[in-house]
Design a protein around this motif. Structure first.
Motif, PDB file in Angstrom:
ATOM      1  N   VAL C 192       0.828  -1.214   0.000  1.00 15.80           N
ATOM      2  CA  VAL C 192       0.000   0.000   0.000  1.00 15.80           C
ATOM      3  C   VAL C 192       0.864   1.266   0.000  1.00 15.80           C
ATOM      4  O   VAL C 192       0.348   2.373  -0.092  1.00 15.80           O
ATOM      5  N   ASP C 193       2.188   1.051   0.101  1.00 11.82           N
ATOM      6  CA  ASP C 193       3.007   2.230   0.377  1.00 11.82           C
ATOM      7  C   ASP C 193       3.203   3.162  -0.815  1.00 11.82           C
ATOM      8  O   ASP C 193       3.873   4.184  -0.693  1.00 11.82           O
ATOM      9  N   ASP C 194       2.578   2.836  -1.951  1.00 10.83           N
ATOM     10  CA  ASP C 194       2.693   3.788  -3.060  1.00 10.83           C
ATOM     11  C   ASP C 194       1.592   4.856  -2.981  1.00 10.83           C
ATOM     12  O   ASP C 194       1.498   5.727  -3.836  1.00 10.83           O
ATOM     13  N   TYR C 195       0.755   4.774  -1.938  1.00 11.04           N
ATOM     14  CA  TYR C 195      -0.359   5.724  -1.864  1.00 11.04           C
ATOM     15  C   TYR C 195       0.073   7.204  -1.933  1.00 11.04           C
ATOM     16  O   TYR C 195      -0.467   7.961  -2.728  1.00 11.04           O
ATOM     17  N   PRO C 196       1.055   7.634  -1.114  1.00 14.92           N
ATOM     18  CA  PRO C 196       1.443   9.045  -1.183  1.00 14.92           C
ATOM     19  C   PRO C 196       1.900   9.455  -2.584  1.00 14.92           C
ATOM     20  O   PRO C 196       1.593  10.556  -3.050  1.00 14.92           O
ATOM     21  N   HIS C 197       2.601   8.536  -3.244  1.00 11.43           N
ATOM     22  CA  HIS C 197       3.070   8.831  -4.596  1.00 11.43           C
ATOM     23  C   HIS C 197       1.887   8.947  -5.551  1.00 11.43           C
ATOM     24  O   HIS C 197       1.818   9.869  -6.371  1.00 11.43           O
ATOM     25  N   ALA C 198       0.935   8.025  -5.413  1.00 11.22           N
ATOM     26  CA  ALA C 198      -0.254   8.061  -6.267  1.00 11.22           C
ATOM     27  C   ALA C 198      -1.058   9.339  -6.009  1.00 11.22           C
ATOM     28  O   ALA C 198      -1.622   9.939  -6.931  1.00 11.22           O
ATOM     29  N   LEU C 199      -1.080   9.748  -4.754  1.00 12.47           N
ATOM     30  CA  LEU C 199      -1.799  10.977  -4.392  1.00 12.47           C
ATOM     31  C   LEU C 199      -1.154  12.173  -5.091  1.00 12.47           C
ATOM     32  O   LEU C 199      -1.814  13.031  -5.664  1.00 12.47           O
ATOM     33  N   ARG C 200       0.161  12.177  -5.064  1.00  5.27           N
ATOM     34  CA  ARG C 200       0.885  13.256  -5.706  1.00  5.27           C
ATOM     35  C   ARG C 200       0.615  13.271  -7.210  1.00  5.27           C
ATOM     36  O   ARG C 200       0.384  14.319  -7.805  1.00  5.27           O
ATOM     37  N   ARG C 201       0.656  12.073  -7.821  1.00  6.08           N
ATOM     38  CA  ARG C 201       0.376  11.964  -9.265  1.00  6.08           C
ATOM     39  C   ARG C 201      -1.016  12.483  -9.577  1.00  6.08           C
ATOM     40  O   ARG C 201      -1.232  13.181 -10.547  1.00  6.08           O
ATOM     41  N   THR C 202      -1.966  12.129  -8.703  1.00  5.65           N
ATOM     42  CA  THR C 202      -3.342  12.572  -8.909  1.00  5.65           C
ATOM     43  C   THR C 202      -3.417  14.101  -8.908  1.00  5.65           C
ATOM     44  O   THR C 202      -4.006  14.707  -9.797  1.00  5.65           O
ATOM     45  N   PHE C 203      -2.799  14.709  -7.915  1.00  7.13           N
ATOM     46  CA  PHE C 203      -2.860  16.172  -7.826  1.00  7.13           C
ATOM     47  C   PHE C 203      -2.122  16.826  -8.995  1.00  7.13           C
ATOM     48  O   PHE C 203      -2.566  17.843  -9.530  1.00  7.13           O
ATOM     49  N   SER C 204      -0.977  16.237  -9.378  1.00  8.08           N
ATOM     50  CA  SER C 204      -0.243  16.818 -10.508  1.00  8.08           C
ATOM     51  C   SER C 204      -1.088  16.774 -11.773  1.00  8.08           C
ATOM     52  O   SER C 204      -1.005  17.658 -12.619  1.00  8.08           O
ATOM     53  N   SER C 205      -1.898  15.724 -11.896  1.00 10.36           N
ATOM     54  CA  SER C 205      -2.677  15.568 -13.129  1.00 10.36           C
ATOM     55  C   SER C 205      -3.842  16.550 -13.202  1.00 10.36           C
ATOM     56  O   SER C 205      -4.466  16.686 -14.239  1.00 10.36           O
ATOM     57  N   VAL C 206      -4.154  17.227 -12.104  1.00  8.85           N
ATOM     58  CA  VAL C 206      -5.251  18.193 -12.157  1.00  8.85           C
ATOM     59  C   VAL C 206      -4.734  19.626 -11.970  1.00  8.85           C
ATOM     60  O   VAL C 206      -5.426  20.484 -11.431  1.00  8.85           O
ATOM     61  N   ALA C 207      -3.508  19.856 -12.432  1.00 11.70           N
ATOM     62  CA  ALA C 207      -2.966  21.227 -12.373  1.00 11.70           C
ATOM     63  C   ALA C 207      -3.876  22.150 -13.173  1.00 11.70           C
ATOM     64  O   ALA C 207      -4.457  21.739 -14.177  1.00 11.70           O
ATOM     65  N   PRO C 208      -4.033  23.380 -12.713  1.00 16.53           N
ATOM     66  CA  PRO C 208      -4.927  24.312 -13.418  1.00 16.53           C
ATOM     67  C   PRO C 208      -4.377  24.688 -14.783  1.00 16.53           C
ATOM     68  O   PRO C 208      -3.190  24.514 -15.048  1.00 16.53           O
ATOM     69  N   LYS C 209      -5.253  25.221 -15.626  1.00 17.73           N
ATOM     70  CA  LYS C 209      -4.835  25.481 -17.005  1.00 17.73           C
ATOM     71  C   LYS C 209      -3.744  26.545 -17.104  1.00 17.73           C
ATOM     72  O   LYS C 209      -2.944  26.533 -18.026  1.00 17.73           O
ATOM     73  N   LYS C 210      -3.682  27.443 -16.119  1.00 12.99           N
ATOM     74  CA  LYS C 210      -2.651  28.482 -16.198  1.00 12.99           C
ATOM     75  C   LYS C 210      -1.282  28.010 -15.693  1.00 12.99           C
ATOM     76  O   LYS C 210      -0.327  28.783 -15.659  1.00 12.99           O
ATOM     77  N   GLN C 265       6.338  32.178  -3.611  1.00 16.25           N
ATOM     78  CA  GLN C 265       6.390  31.071  -4.563  1.00 16.25           C
ATOM     79  C   GLN C 265       4.970  30.662  -4.941  1.00 16.25           C
ATOM     80  O   GLN C 265       4.113  30.467  -4.074  1.00 16.25           O
ATOM     81  N   ARG C 266       4.729  30.557  -6.254  1.00 20.24           N
ATOM     82  CA  ARG C 266       3.385  30.251  -6.737  1.00 20.24           C
ATOM     83  C   ARG C 266       2.977  28.837  -6.345  1.00 20.24           C
ATOM     84  O   ARG C 266       3.785  27.919  -6.393  1.00 20.24           O
ATOM     85  N   VAL C 267       1.712  28.674  -5.977  1.00 20.26           N
ATOM     86  CA  VAL C 267       1.173  27.347  -5.651  1.00 20.26           C
ATOM     87  C   VAL C 267       0.115  27.011  -6.686  1.00 20.26           C
ATOM     88  O   VAL C 267      -0.744  27.837  -7.003  1.00 20.26           O
ATOM     89  N   ASP C 268       0.197  25.802  -7.249  1.00 16.91           N
ATOM     90  CA  ASP C 268      -0.725  25.440  -8.324  1.00 16.91           C
ATOM     91  C   ASP C 268      -1.877  24.549  -7.866  1.00 16.91           C
ATOM     92  O   ASP C 268      -2.987  24.657  -8.349  1.00 16.91           O
ATOM     93  N   VAL C 269      -1.568  23.633  -6.958  1.00 17.57           N
ATOM     94  CA  VAL C 269      -2.614  22.712  -6.495  1.00 17.57           C
ATOM     95  C   VAL C 269      -2.632  22.734  -4.972  1.00 17.57           C
ATOM     96  O   VAL C 269      -1.597  22.590  -4.326  1.00 17.57           O
ATOM     97  N   ILE C 270      -3.815  22.950  -4.405  1.00 17.48           N
ATOM     98  CA  ILE C 270      -3.949  22.977  -2.953  1.00 17.48           C
ATOM     99  C   ILE C 270      -4.827  21.810  -2.505  1.00 17.48           C
ATOM    100  O   ILE C 270      -5.996  21.726  -2.884  1.00 17.48           O
ATOM    101  N   TYR C 271      -4.229  20.871  -1.762  1.00 20.91           N
ATOM    102  CA  TYR C 271      -5.028  19.812  -1.145  1.00 20.91           C
ATOM    103  C   TYR C 271      -5.446  20.370   0.194  1.00 20.91           C
ATOM    104  O   TYR C 271      -4.666  20.436   1.135  1.00 20.91           O
ATOM    105  N   ARG C 272      -6.681  20.807   0.282  1.00 19.66           N
ATOM    106  CA  ARG C 272      -7.089  21.522   1.491  1.00 19.66           C
ATOM    107  C   ARG C 272      -7.745  20.541   2.450  1.00 19.66           C
ATOM    108  O   ARG C 272      -8.551  19.700   2.055  1.00 19.66           O
ATOM    109  N   ARG C 273      -7.402  20.689   3.716  1.00 17.75           N
ATOM    110  CA  ARG C 273      -8.059  19.888   4.745  1.00 17.75           C
ATOM    111  C   ARG C 273      -8.851  20.836   5.639  1.00 17.75           C
ATOM    112  O   ARG C 273      -8.917  20.678   6.833  1.00 17.75           O
ATOM    113  N   ILE C 274      -9.484  21.813   4.988  1.00 18.59           N
ATOM    114  CA  ILE C 274     -10.307  22.814   5.669  1.00 18.59           C
ATOM    115  C   ILE C 274     -11.656  22.833   4.962  1.00 18.59           C
ATOM    116  O   ILE C 274     -11.707  22.679   3.749  1.00 18.59           O
ATOM    117  N   ASP C 275     -12.719  23.018   5.699  1.00 19.10           N
ATOM    118  CA  ASP C 275     -14.048  23.058   5.092  1.00 19.10           C
ATOM    119  C   ASP C 275     -14.214  24.252   4.162  1.00 19.10           C
ATOM    120  O   ASP C 275     -13.617  25.301   4.370  1.00 19.10           O
TER     121      ASP C 275
END
Lengths: 316, 269, 471
Positions: C192-210, C265-275
């Motif tokens: 199961v230890d590839d989860y963090p890597h897969a999570l990162r890949r997931t977020f990278s794949s949804v980078a915004p258009k800009k 430093q510009r941030v492109d993807v925010i995994y927010r843990r806030i409502d």
């Protein structure tokens, strides 16, 4: 590194150093009380000690008379006094805690244990508390943290911000302490002479843990000029202004090298160090020791502000 | 009608602010009611960006100012050609389902006084033009227009108990009642040209839009007991006054904030 | 009593295939060694647990979650079915979210009442018409599953916002591998230890258009006083993402930046843990101190991706839940692989009547509640509790749903008297980005109290490692 992380590390060090200073001041005050004065009574330095910690106004408002138990309550335990040992320990721990991941276990535990032990201390009845012991305990915690930090932390950006905090805080504290007692170092007093003032000098040096090292360095008697030189311009004295400024300048330089660019803060520190390196103690005393110290506290404060600005401390 | 707008909002801060961030809903969208000939929003030293058109068809822009800021002035200057459509919003591009505007918000939540008012209209089908006019008049009768301050946070329910208010209060009461009757309603901001006789009340104005089946969104101005016509320029809309506000901003730092607004709406010959 | 529940280890006296290897090991391991391993497990977990406690505040009710060292095991075919079902559900939920913020075809088609969406607190009008990258709203979908038989799996609820607990999945496995390396050699257990890597890949794949180039990812936490702070910092560390608080970010023009010692430093993807309500005071709660003013404007204009997308919570509402099988059919044209638990909606008068008449057999939940709080477990409740609860339902029926008391499967668990069956559920974590990914494992929660069906950690639940055997 996130600016907030740098900021928290910087303030952890500053608060811990401040706790250390408060403990030293209290120790000095305690000692003064045991000394006879010329008018036949015992000395009391509490007023000037409160002034040195920059908290006189808050004290007067809340307690009025500067007697032992009031001063101890205020300087050791009062959460309303931002320089009390309690406030400093709490602030240092809160800062460290929000960057827990940037600290080694040793560092965190040194700080956390100090905080928890202080809580135990606070539950001890005041009548059973021994002030020198409390002061001694505080200085040991401060030394322990610094030792853990130097021995276990990676020497990365955070390392430099942490040590910057120490340097800025310490030079501020030394300058303020000196300023409160500057008049005992004036030549006029020197001419008046008399044994009574000797213990004031000795106590000043003691408060800065420099009593013995002074003698090792200068030998013989106390002389205001050499004491001033020792605490301002002697590079070998770890409490001297020039020592702390050199430290600050070095850490800022390391950061500049890591970042590949110098900031306003780097230049300001270099300038301040340059001035001190050129300074001559005779000139300083001729031009007014008080004026010199006031000027230094301001410049050091400006350096602190510039560090905050250059590295984006605080919300923007 | 060819209307020109000059509108300046000036903020002064007692102590300098480290940073100012604002979201602007201050650019009118084109529709069959209004053609925008010229429109410009400016502010010295500010950085404009992150602009887009939201689902309701409003143009939104983000303005940021790095500190220290002691004063800032936002100038709106524009010219719009308006057409009277008897209050019906025609040719406005939007994608929000009308029923979304049945949601409750803090300021338009139901209350006892509001329910009593709504009950008075319960006999008829509320989703008609006539019912909407009646609601508007009922609000104008119940909440007497009184220039001067009511608290910007005041809720529709509180306004009904108070019995008077400004255009924001009347509009929120109208919206609250409409929603209680199952009629989608929203808050609209814009400009109003006052004619020489001084018939209209406020140059920077607010009114409601109610959704009438077959017609679509229709404006109702309780303050002036009428539907918007060619004297009105529509800026944007929202669930309530807060949501529709032309400027929503935040500034970093303490101390008092002073606000000065000057609005001039003129008709060109 | 025992026969009533599906025991995942035994059928009668025969051991079920997935547990054969474990049983063999159990029989060949002297009890002293087992006891010693158990003590070791406790020490190890306590050590990690200490860090849990350190990160959490002493002032909050942060507790250690007990760890049971008996793993819960799935065979390859069992998992394949679950995996297909969970992925199907995650796709349908995302399709639903896209739809209700755009053309709302499902409502037009009369498959789902619009009111349930429009009046839902979690529905976010300000993002109507806004298109998040790749059309994904919920990037981490946690699907809570229970089992009642060899083939019978039910979905208890979906979590489309920011499901927590994945750090336990990873830590539990770490501990197990350290304690029982031999077990991992003898049983082919999927990692199961590839989860963090897969999570990162997931977020990278949804980078915004800009965003051009490698996207910068940050995890947004409410801060060290939050009870899940440990998980936030753990994931940031594992993913190599910056862990930020609201005060670290600011909006300037078109983008969001973080304050660093080297400058913004510009941030492109925010995994927010806030409502949602707290992420931007200019769009949501004006009094929020945690948020970043202007963030929603940057998001809506395509300058940053927020994960999960604001407004995603409407899909995991308990009132919407009952329609998820319809979503699967409507959007994917497939039959749902995983079933919902039959649900009575108290808003419906005939359902309400049934619920009130059968309270002592049912589980009743608040529509907007979570964490096992405020629910009634009919069979376990006293008469007085049932009566009090009936009053609550009657005062606001729309706030409640009811479900039959499920016969949750049991998995062998170490208790003081040895090994005993205890009820379990499962939360796998499905990642949705350029692809839909399910890590073979998840968080198994176990009700440690004998007979209890409530697995929530707040109600005396523990956790287990979840094994998926390689095919």
């Amino acid at each position: 590194m996130l600016s907030r992380t740098a900021e928290n590390l910087y303030w952890t060090a500053r608060y811990m150093e401040r706790a250390d200073t408060t403990a030293r001041l209290l120790e000095m005050g305690h000692r003064m009380q045991l000394m006879p004065t010329a008018d036949g009574g015992l000395g009391s330095e509490w007023t000037s000690i409160l002034a040195a910690s920059g908290t006189s106004a808050g004290f007067d408002e809340k307690y009025g008379e500067a007697v032992d138990h009031n001063v101890i309550s205020y300087m050791v335990f009062d959460p309303a006094n931002p320089s009390s040992i309690r406030s400093c320990l709490t602030a240092a721990r809160n800062n460290a805690r929000s960057v827990r991941t940037a600290l080694t276990t040793e560092v965190w535990e040194a700080l956390n244990r100090a905080y928890l032990e202080f809580n135990d201390l606070e539950r001890t009845p005041r009548s059973q508390l021994d002030l020198p012991q409390v002061c001694d305990w505080t200085r040991r915690q401060s030394a322990l943290l610094r030792g853990c930090f130097d021995n276990t932390q990676l020497q990365d950006e955070g390392f430099h911000f942490f040590n910057l905090g120490y340097a800025i805080e310490r030079s501020d504290n030394t300058a303020r302490l000196l300023d409160v007692k500057y008049y005992v170092l004036l030549p006029t007093i020197d001419m008046v002479g008399g044994g009574v003032d000797n213990y004031q000098w000795a106590t000043l040096l003691r408060a800065l843990s420099s009593h013995r090292s002074y003698h090792w360095t200068y030998g013989g008697d106390y002389a205001p000029r050499t004491i001033a030189h020792f605490l301002i311009l002697n590079r070998s004295c770890p409490r001297a202004l020039i020592y702390s400024v050199t430290e600050a300048e070095q850490h800022l330089n390391e950061l500049a090298q890591m970042h590949g660019c110098r900031t306003e803060a780097t230049s300001l520190a270099a300038g301040l160090l340059g001035e001190l390196a050129e300074a001559d103690i005779a000139d300083i005393i001729d031009q007014g020791l008080h004026e010199f110290l006031t000027g230094f506290v301001q410049q050091n404060g400006r350096l602190g502000n510039e560090i905050a600005r250059s590295y984006l401390f605080g919300k923007v | 009608m060819h209307l020109t707008v000059e509108h300046t909002t000036t903020y002064s801060f007692e102590s300098p602010r480290a940073r100012v961030v604002q979201s602007h809903r201050m650019t009118p969208a084109a529709s069959l009611c209004q053609q925008v000939a010229r429109w410009e929003v400016t502010c010295d030293g500010a950085h404009f960006g992150a602009d887009f058109t939201d689902g309701a068809g409003d143009h939104i822009t983000t303005m940021t100012l790095a500190g220290p800021v002691t004063q800032l002035a936002i100038h709106v200057s524009g010219a719009v050609r308006t057409t009277d459509t008897a209050g019906v919003l025609r040719g406005h591009k939007e994608v929000v389902a009308p029923d979304v505007y049945l949601r409750k918000t803090r300021t338009t939540a139901p209350g006892v006084g509001l329910a009593k008012l709504a009950d008075r209209l319960a006999e008829q089908d509320p989703r008609t033009l006539e019912a909407a006019h009646e609601m508007t008049n009922l609000v104008a009768d119940t909440v007497v227009y009184t220039p001067g301050a009511t608290d910007a946070q005041i809720t529709a329910a509180e306004v009904v108990d108070l019995g008077h208010g400004v255009c924001q209060d009347q509009t929120q009461v109208l919206i609250a009642i409409a929603r209680m009757l199952g009629v989608p309603a929203r808050y609209v901001t814009g400009y109003l040209f006052s004619d020489a006789q001084g018939n209209a009340h406020e140059a920077s104005h607010a009114w409601a839009e109610l959704y009438v089946p077959d017609l679509g969104w229709v404006g109702f101005d309780a303050t002036n007991r009428c539907c918007p016509d060619e004297r009105y320029i529509r800026l944007g809309s929202g669930m309530d006054a807060l949501d529709a506000a032309p400027i929503r901003g935040i500034s970093l730092g303490g101390g008092a904030e002073m606000l000065d607004i000057s609005v001039n709406v003129a008709a060109q010959q | 009593m025992k026969a009533q529940f599906f025991n995942e280890m035994y059928v009668g006296d025969d051991v079920r295939a997935p547990y054969a290897g474990l049983l063999n090991w159990l029989e060949n391991t002297p009890p002293e060694e087992l006891a010693q391993k158990r003590a070791e497990a406790e020490t190890l977990f306590r050590r990690i647990g200490i860090t849990f406690a350190v990160y959490g505040s002493e002032d909050t009710t942060e507790r250690l979650i007990p760890f049971d060292m008996m793993p819960r095991v799935f065979t390859d075919p069992e998992w394949r079915k679950l995996e297909a079902g969970v992925k199907q559900r995650a796709r349908a939920l995302n399709a639903f979210l896209w739809d209700i913020y755009h053309r709302r075809e499902i409502i037009r088609a009369g498959k789902l009442p619009g009111d349930l969406v429009w009046r839902n607190e979690a529905f976010e009008p300000s993002v109507i018409g806004i298109s998040p990258a790749r059309g994904v709203y919920s990037h981490v979908v946690g699907v809570d599953l229970v089992r009642t038989g060899p083939e019978e799996f039910f979905v208890l609820e979906d979590n489309c916002r920011t499901p927590s607990g994945v750090s336990y999945m990873l830590e539990n496995r770490e501990i197990m591998m350290r304690l029982f390396p031999a077990l991992f050699r003898e049983n082919r257990i999927r990692p199961v230890d590839d989860y963090p890597h897969a999570l990162r890949r997931t977020f990278s794949s949804v980078a915004p258009k800009k965003c051009d180039g490698d996207p910068v990812i940050a995890i947004l936490t409410p801060g060290s006083f939050n009870s899940a702070y440990y998980e936030h910092s753990f994931l940031a560390d594992q993913m190599g993402a910056e862990l930020v608080e609201g005060q670290d970010l600011f909006v300037d023009g078109d983008f969001v930046y973080m304050r660093t010692t080297r400058g913004p430093q510009r941030v492109d993807v925010i995994y927010r843990r806030i409502d949602d309500a707290y992420i931007d005071p200019l769009c949501f709660r004006p009094d929020s101190l945690l948020g970043i003013p202007g963030l929603m404007n940057v998001y809506r204009s395509g300058g940053v991706q927020i994960c999960s997308a604001p407004g995603a919570g409407v899909a995991d509402d308990k009132a919407i839940y009952t329609y998820v099988p319809d979503m699967v059919r409507f959007y994917l044209g497939e039959e749902p692989i995983l079933q919902n638990v039959p649900t009575w909606k108290c808003a419906d008068p005939s359902d309400l009547k049934y619920v009130l008449e059968h309270l002592s057999e049912l589980v009743v939940k608040e529509v907007h509640g979570s964490g096992g709080y405020g629910m009634l477990v009919g069979p376990a409740a006293t008469k007085a509790e049932v009566e009090a609860y009936a009053l609550r339902i009657k005062s606001d029926p729309g706030d409640f749903i009811a479900q039959p008391t499920l016969a949750l499967s049991t998995s062998p668990t170490f208790v003081d008297s040895g090994l005993a069956p205890r009820h379990v559920d499962l939360r796998p974590y499905c990642l949705v980005g350029s692809e839909v990914h399910l890590t073979p494992g998840g968080l198994t929660r176990v009700a440690l109290i004998e007979g209890s069906l409530v697995v929530n950690s707040s109600q005396g639940g523990g956790v287990k490692d979840t094994w998926v055997m390689a095919g």
